[in-house]
Design a protein around this motif. Sequence first.
Motif, PDB file in Angstrom:
ATOM      1  N   SER A 105       0.834  -1.193   0.000  1.00 10.52           N
ATOM      2  CA  SER A 105       0.000   0.000   0.000  1.00 10.52           C
ATOM      3  C   SER A 105       0.874   1.250   0.000  1.00 10.52           C
ATOM      4  O   SER A 105       1.853   1.331   0.733  1.00 10.52           O
ATOM      5  CB  SER A 105      -0.909   0.009   1.235  1.00 10.52           C
ATOM      6  N   VAL A 106       0.460   2.226  -0.819  1.00 12.90           N
ATOM      7  CA  VAL A 106       1.208   3.472  -0.988  1.00 12.90           C
ATOM      8  C   VAL A 106       0.216   4.626  -0.933  1.00 12.90           C
ATOM      9  O   VAL A 106      -0.864   4.548  -1.523  1.00 12.90           O
ATOM     10  CB  VAL A 106       1.951   3.488  -2.345  1.00 12.90           C
ATOM     11  N   SER A 107       0.590   5.710  -0.240  1.00 12.00           N
ATOM     12  CA  SER A 107      -0.303   6.862  -0.155  1.00 12.00           C
ATOM     13  C   SER A 107       0.484   8.164  -0.133  1.00 12.00           C
ATOM     14  O   SER A 107       1.621   8.204   0.326  1.00 12.00           O
ATOM     15  CB  SER A 107      -1.166   6.777   1.109  1.00 12.00           C
ATOM     16  N   ALA A 108      -0.153   9.203  -0.631  1.00 12.68           N
ATOM     17  CA  ALA A 108       0.388  10.557  -0.550  1.00 12.68           C
ATOM     18  C   ALA A 108      -0.695  11.459   0.032  1.00 12.68           C
ATOM     19  O   ALA A 108      -1.857  11.352  -0.352  1.00 12.68           O
ATOM     20  CB  ALA A 108       0.807  11.055  -1.927  1.00 12.68           C
ATOM     21  N   ALA A 109      -0.289  12.315   0.948  1.00 12.40           N
ATOM     22  CA  ALA A 109      -1.247  13.209   1.591  1.00 12.40           C
ATOM     23  C   ALA A 109      -0.701  14.627   1.589  1.00 12.40           C
ATOM     24  O   ALA A 109       0.506  14.838   1.596  1.00 12.40           O
ATOM     25  CB  ALA A 109      -1.520  12.750   3.019  1.00 12.40           C
ATOM     26  N   GLY A 110      -1.606  15.582   1.593  1.00 17.70           N
ATOM     27  CA  GLY A 110      -1.207  16.974   1.637  1.00 17.70           C
ATOM     28  C   GLY A 110      -0.552  17.337   2.953  1.00 17.70           C
ATOM     29  O   GLY A 110       0.289  18.215   3.019  1.00 17.70           O
TER      30      GLY A 110
END
Length: 183
Positions: A105-110
């Motif tokens: 799982s990979v995520s990008a957040a502000g």
Amino acid sequence: MKVAILAGSNRRESASTKLVRYAGSRLIAWGHDAEVFDLRERVLPLYDPDTDSEPEEAKALAKLVAESDAVVLASPEYHGTISGVLKNALDYLGAEHFDGKAVLSVSAAGGAVGVSSLTHLQAIVRNLHGVNCPDWISVGGDQRRFGPDGSPLDERMRLRVENVLGNFIRLASVLAAANRVRV
């Protein structure tokens, strides 16, 4: 090792998509077959369980994931969870696509990191009978900057990606071998 990578963002300059494109390039450099299925470019209609016809892009997605040894799922964090386009894509898939496969799982957040979206992804993976990689990749803030070659500008992020991908591929290799002898 064949790895399916689902980039689950609608944003043109998405950090999560850039990150998994970079991860895919690293996997290819290591001799693996990695294919990015970009949900911004390959649009799926809203999943409808009552229809008898399956859209061509959904068939292509299902084929890619079914034929892969491992899967990477990437999403921005929207309102504390994964993107709608990634959830919609996953609705087209089932346990027969993920059963016994390693999933990263990979995520990008502000903000700082996308922990909520990663936690939600891991719950979805469990329900699809995939095997969550114990590591995940999350980027936030200045870590979301990439060079012209697509690599993260932050050296620590590049090292993190390398380490996590190494662990992911080791897990995927063990699971793929076990799945080949499974009765």
